[in-house]
Structure formats: C-alpha cells, structure tokens
Design a protein around this motif. Structure first.
Motif, PDB file in Angstrom:
ATOM      1  N   ILE A  83      47.388 -47.585 -28.308  1.00  0.00           N
ATOM      2  CA  ILE A  83      46.126 -47.207 -27.676  1.00  0.00           C
ATOM      3  C   ILE A  83      45.937 -45.697 -27.754  1.00  0.00           C
ATOM      4  N   ARG A  84      44.793 -45.263 -28.239  1.00  0.00           N
ATOM      5  CA  ARG A  84      44.501 -43.836 -28.375  1.00  0.00           C
ATOM      6  C   ARG A  84      44.254 -43.213 -27.005  1.00  0.00           C
ATOM      7  N   GLN A  85      44.812 -42.024 -26.799  1.00  0.00           N
ATOM      8  CA  GLN A  85      44.635 -41.314 -25.539  1.00  0.00           C
ATOM      9  C   GLN A  85      43.451 -40.357 -25.638  1.00  0.00           C
ATOM     10  N   GLY A  86      43.113 -39.749 -24.514  1.00  0.00           N
ATOM     11  CA  GLY A  86      42.083 -38.727 -24.489  1.00  0.00           C
ATOM     12  C   GLY A  86      40.767 -39.222 -23.926  1.00  0.00           C
ATOM     13  N   VAL A  87      39.882 -38.261 -23.643  1.00  0.00           N
ATOM     14  CA  VAL A  87      38.567 -38.544 -23.068  1.00  0.00           C
ATOM     15  C   VAL A  87      37.525 -38.492 -24.178  1.00  0.00           C
ATOM     16  N   PHE A  88      36.842 -39.615 -24.417  1.00  0.00           N
ATOM     17  CA  PHE A  88      35.807 -39.668 -25.444  1.00  0.00           C
ATOM     18  C   PHE A  88      34.497 -39.115 -24.891  1.00  0.00           C
ATOM     19  N   CYS A  89      33.733 -38.474 -25.751  1.00  0.00           N
ATOM     20  CA  CYS A  89      32.449 -37.914 -25.345  1.00  0.00           C
ATOM     21  C   CYS A  89      31.460 -39.034 -25.042  1.00  0.00           C
ATOM     22  N   PRO A  90      30.838 -39.033 -23.860  1.00  0.00           N
ATOM     23  CA  PRO A  90      29.873 -40.084 -23.528  1.00  0.00           C
ATOM     24  C   PRO A  90      28.553 -39.953 -24.276  1.00  0.00           C
ATOM     25  N   LYS A  91      28.320 -38.803 -24.926  1.00  0.00           N
ATOM     26  CA  LYS A  91      27.061 -38.594 -25.642  1.00  0.00           C
ATOM     27  C   LYS A  91      27.177 -39.010 -27.107  1.00  0.00           C
ATOM     28  N   CYS A  92      28.099 -38.408 -27.845  1.00  0.00           N
ATOM     29  CA  CYS A  92      28.208 -38.726 -29.279  1.00  0.00           C
ATOM     30  C   CYS A  92      29.155 -39.887 -29.542  1.00  0.00           C
ATOM     31  N   GLN A  93      29.978 -40.254 -28.553  1.00  0.00           N
ATOM     32  CA  GLN A  93      30.902 -41.390 -28.638  1.00  0.00           C
ATOM     33  C   GLN A  93      31.997 -41.210 -29.695  1.00  0.00           C
ATOM     34  N   LEU A  94      32.031 -40.066 -30.339  1.00  0.00           N
ATOM     35  CA  LEU A  94      33.003 -39.849 -31.412  1.00  0.00           C
ATOM     36  C   LEU A  94      33.986 -38.735 -31.079  1.00  0.00           C
TER      37      LEU A  94
ATOM     38  N   CYS B 221      30.271 -32.221 -30.416  1.00  0.00           N
ATOM     39  CA  CYS B 221      28.846 -31.925 -30.180  1.00  0.00           C
ATOM     40  C   CYS B 221      28.631 -30.908 -29.055  1.00  0.00           C
ATOM     41  N   TYR B 222      29.718 -30.488 -28.383  1.00  0.00           N
ATOM     42  CA  TYR B 222      29.699 -29.479 -27.334  1.00  0.00           C
ATOM     43  C   TYR B 222      28.977 -29.926 -26.055  1.00  0.00           C
ATOM     44  N   HIS B 223      28.759 -31.229 -25.934  1.00  0.00           N
ATOM     45  CA  HIS B 223      28.185 -31.763 -24.699  1.00  0.00           C
ATOM     46  C   HIS B 223      29.172 -31.550 -23.548  1.00  0.00           C
ATOM     47  N   THR B 224      28.665 -31.205 -22.369  1.00  0.00           N
ATOM     48  CA  THR B 224      29.530 -31.030 -21.194  1.00  0.00           C
ATOM     49  C   THR B 224      29.248 -32.128 -20.178  1.00  0.00           C
ATOM     50  N   ASP B 225      30.285 -32.497 -19.449  1.00  0.00           N
ATOM     51  CA  ASP B 225      30.173 -33.591 -18.481  1.00  0.00           C
ATOM     52  C   ASP B 225      31.239 -33.380 -17.420  1.00  0.00           C
ATOM     53  N   SER B 226      30.867 -33.582 -16.165  1.00  0.00           N
ATOM     54  CA  SER B 226      31.833 -33.359 -15.084  1.00  0.00           C
ATOM     55  C   SER B 226      32.606 -34.618 -14.704  1.00  0.00           C
ATOM     56  N   THR B 227      32.149 -35.789 -15.160  1.00  0.00           N
ATOM     57  CA  THR B 227      32.791 -37.052 -14.743  1.00  0.00           C
ATOM     58  C   THR B 227      33.239 -37.909 -15.924  1.00  0.00           C
ATOM     59  N   ALA B 228      33.423 -37.320 -17.093  1.00  0.00           N
ATOM     60  CA  ALA B 228      33.790 -38.093 -18.282  1.00  0.00           C
ATOM     61  C   ALA B 228      35.136 -38.796 -18.125  1.00  0.00           C
ATOM     62  N   HIS B 229      35.991 -38.279 -17.254  1.00  0.00           N
ATOM     63  CA  HIS B 229      37.303 -38.885 -17.053  1.00  0.00           C
ATOM     64  C   HIS B 229      37.214 -40.266 -16.408  1.00  0.00           C
ATOM     65  N   TYR B 230      36.089 -40.539 -15.723  1.00  0.00           N
ATOM     66  CA  TYR B 230      35.965 -41.822 -15.009  1.00  0.00           C
ATOM     67  C   TYR B 230      36.052 -42.998 -15.985  1.00  0.00           C
ATOM     68  N   VAL B 231      35.316 -42.938 -17.095  1.00  0.00           N
ATOM     69  CA  VAL B 231      35.352 -44.017 -18.090  1.00  0.00           C
ATOM     70  C   VAL B 231      36.742 -44.144 -18.691  1.00  0.00           C
ATOM     71  N   THR B 232      37.414 -43.034 -18.880  1.00  0.00           N
ATOM     72  CA  THR B 232      38.767 -43.060 -19.446  1.00  0.00           C
ATOM     73  C   THR B 232      39.726 -43.792 -18.523  1.00  0.00           C
ATOM     74  N   LEU B 233      39.617 -43.547 -17.230  1.00  0.00           N
ATOM     75  CA  LEU B 233      40.457 -44.266 -16.272  1.00  0.00           C
ATOM     76  C   LEU B 233      40.119 -45.755 -16.260  1.00  0.00           C
ATOM     77  N   GLN B 234      38.823 -46.083 -16.425  1.00  0.00           N
ATOM     78  CA  GLN B 234      38.426 -47.494 -16.515  1.00  0.00           C
ATOM     79  C   GLN B 234      39.055 -48.142 -17.742  1.00  0.00           C
ATOM     80  N   ASP B 235      39.071 -47.420 -18.850  1.00  0.00           N
ATOM     81  CA  ASP B 235      39.719 -47.923 -20.064  1.00  0.00           C
ATOM     82  C   ASP B 235      41.189 -48.221 -19.804  1.00  0.00           C
TER      83      ASP B 235
END
Length: 312
Positions: free
Chosen positions: A222-233, A248-262
């Motif tokens: 399983i790949r680790q890390g936080v994926f960008c919620p905007k570009c998904q790549l 893509c340089y998008h910023t997000d304060s809660t991107a870790h939430y989806v990663t924990l769900q994963d």
C-alpha cells in the motif's frame, strides 16, 4: 417519499482507496480496478433510478429506500425497495451496455459489445428470486403480511435487450411510472409505516474492512502519503497548519483526513502515532499527535504504543 436516500456503499469507497494506493504492477491491481468500475457503474444506475422514483413520489404514494441489507433469515442486499400502499417491490438495477440477451433455459445473461466481445453472467432474475424469497421470509419472521414483488430495471438506453419471458418483468427506467401506476391499486392495503420502520431497524451495513485482509494483500504493497484532493495525482507536503501539493501547488488544511480514512479501510481502524507518521509521511510525532487527537474517536493507552480509533 424518499425514506432512505442514495448512499455510496462502503465497499465502493474502500475499492476506490485501494485502487488509488495499490501499485499498478501489483498482481491484483487489474482485478481491483475492474471491481471498482463495476461497483461504480452499478451505483450510478441505482442513483439515477432513485432520482426518478423521488420525482415520481410527488404524484404517487410510494416510499423509496436505497440499499437495504438484511441478515436474517437470509442475508440479502436490495438495490432499491419501493413500498406502495399495496405491495413491497424490489428493484434490481442492471447498468450494462451492449446487446443483452436474457435467456430462460438455462437462465443466463449474455452481453455482446460492439467490439464483438461476448460475456456470460448470472441472470438477474436468479438473484431477484432469492431476494423476494428472503424478504418474504423476513416479513413472516416478524408477523407482517405483505405481498413482495420484483422488477429488473435497466436505467439507461445503452443496452439493447432481447428478453425471453421469465418470472419478473424487465423494463427500462422510463417505464417505471406506468409500471408502478398499474400495480398501485391491487390487493389489501399495507401498514406502510410499520414496514418502513421494520426495514430501517433491521438494516445493517456491509463492512469488509480492512481490505488488505479481505484480498490478502500485504500492508507493504500500500502506497503511503497524502494524495492531493484537487489533482488526485500529486503527493502533498506538510507545511505549518496545512498541506501543499508538489504537483499542482494546491493547499489544503484537512487533506490528512482522507488519508486516515484510507488507512482505516485498507489496514486497520486503529493506528499508533508511529504508524501514522509513516503513513502520512510526517517525521514529527507532535504534529501527528495533534492530527490524531482531532480526527480520532478515542485513545487507548498512555505510552508511545497508544492506539487511536479513526473516525469513520
């Protein structure tokens, strides 16, 4: 009236997370992506049918429930249930394209694409027959008298149907209005509210998590890390109080939430600070501690091996 609205199945959410984090070179990658595509196509059709029924409910006395799962007396999972004043109808949705032949002897569904590719599936009425039988048994178990019917619905016009007569009607979604109107004034009146309350009370969610155990996949795949919620790549890098995508340089304060769900769906719904550091790719236990304290139910233990239960 829409009683239980459309909701994506947890299995679909888990498959999406697994497809996102599994290396394309993994032996199960093609199987996982294929199962995800099938699940998404099926739910897309169900969502469309629920929307059509909801519109219809403004002019017709029907009650709609999406994705009802009962465990007794038989385990059954029903795509869409319509409760009318006279009948409970199970809708089996089939979002499939191409030339579709529904054979009765033997009962098979044969799909031929424009490319000539030919596939053979179980006839949907075999499954629907089991669902009707299971729901009838459920009502008998609870001393409820209700007629249970079924219908196979193809939601879109991307299928050309060749149907040999069987046990259940086969219609397109545009025919639902006339189908329900014809059946909406037959038999003894039901206690609709009792039936709805009974179905909702005994509905149970299907959770096959963690999927690594379900599919026998090693955690290291399983790949680790936080994926960008905007570009998904792109992968995101932790900055003070926020994340920034390296692509893509998008910023997000809660991107870790989806990663924990994963992590919860794929590996475990409990996580230690050290495991979270590794999966989030943050080399700072104090930052991770704050993230876990905000995004988890509870903490068990007071040492470095303390485990946090991840919020669903």
């Amino acid at each position: 009236m829409l009683i239980k609205s459309f909701e994506e199945a947890k299995m679909t959410l888990g498959l999406r997370a697994l497809a996102r984090r599994l290396q394309p070179s993994h032996p199960l990658y093609e199987q996982i992506t294929r199962e995800l595509q099938q699940a998404e196509a099926g739910e897309y059709g169900e969502r469309y049918i629920v929307r059509q029924l909801e519109k219809l409910s403004y002019s017709m006395d029907i009650h709609i429930l999406h994705n009802i799962r009962l465990s007794r007396p038989l385990p059954i999972q029903l795509d869409v249930v319509v409760v009318t004043p006279y009948e409970v109808i199970i809708i089996e949705s089939k979002n499939i394209r191409g030339d579709v032949q529904l054979k009765s002897k033997p009962r098979q569904m044969i799909r031929i694409l424009d490319t000539g590719n030919r596939s053979i599936f179980n006839h949907p009425e075999v499954q629907l027959e089991e669902y009707v039988y299971g729901l009838q048994g459920f009502f008998r178990q609870h001393n409820v008298e209700a007629h249970v019917g079924g219908v196979i619905v193809f939601p879109f016009n991307n299928a050309r149907i060749d149907y040999e007569n069987g046990m259940f009607p086969v219609i397109m979604s545009r025919e639902l209005t006339n189908f329900l109107r014809q059946r909406n004034a037959q038999g003894e009146r039901l206690d609709v509210q009792e039936i709805i309350a009974l179905l909702l009370h005994h509905h149970t969610s299907y959770e096959p998590f963690p999927l690594c155990r379900y599919y026998d996949i090693e955690e290291r795949a399983i790949r680790q890390g936080v994926f960008c919620p905007k570009c998904q790549l792109g992968m995101m890098h932790r900055l003070p109080l926020k994340w920034r995508c390296l692509s893509c340089y998008h910023t997000d304060s809660t991107a870790h939430y989806v990663t924990l769900q994963d992590y919860s769906m794929l590996i475990s719904n409990h996580i230690t600070n050290k495991q979270a550091q590794y999966f989030l790719q943050i080399n700072n236990r104090h930052i991770v501690k704050r993230i876990l304290a905000t995004n988890c139910y509870s903490k068990v233990g007071v040492t470095k091996q303390s485990k946090y239960q991840i919020l669903p």
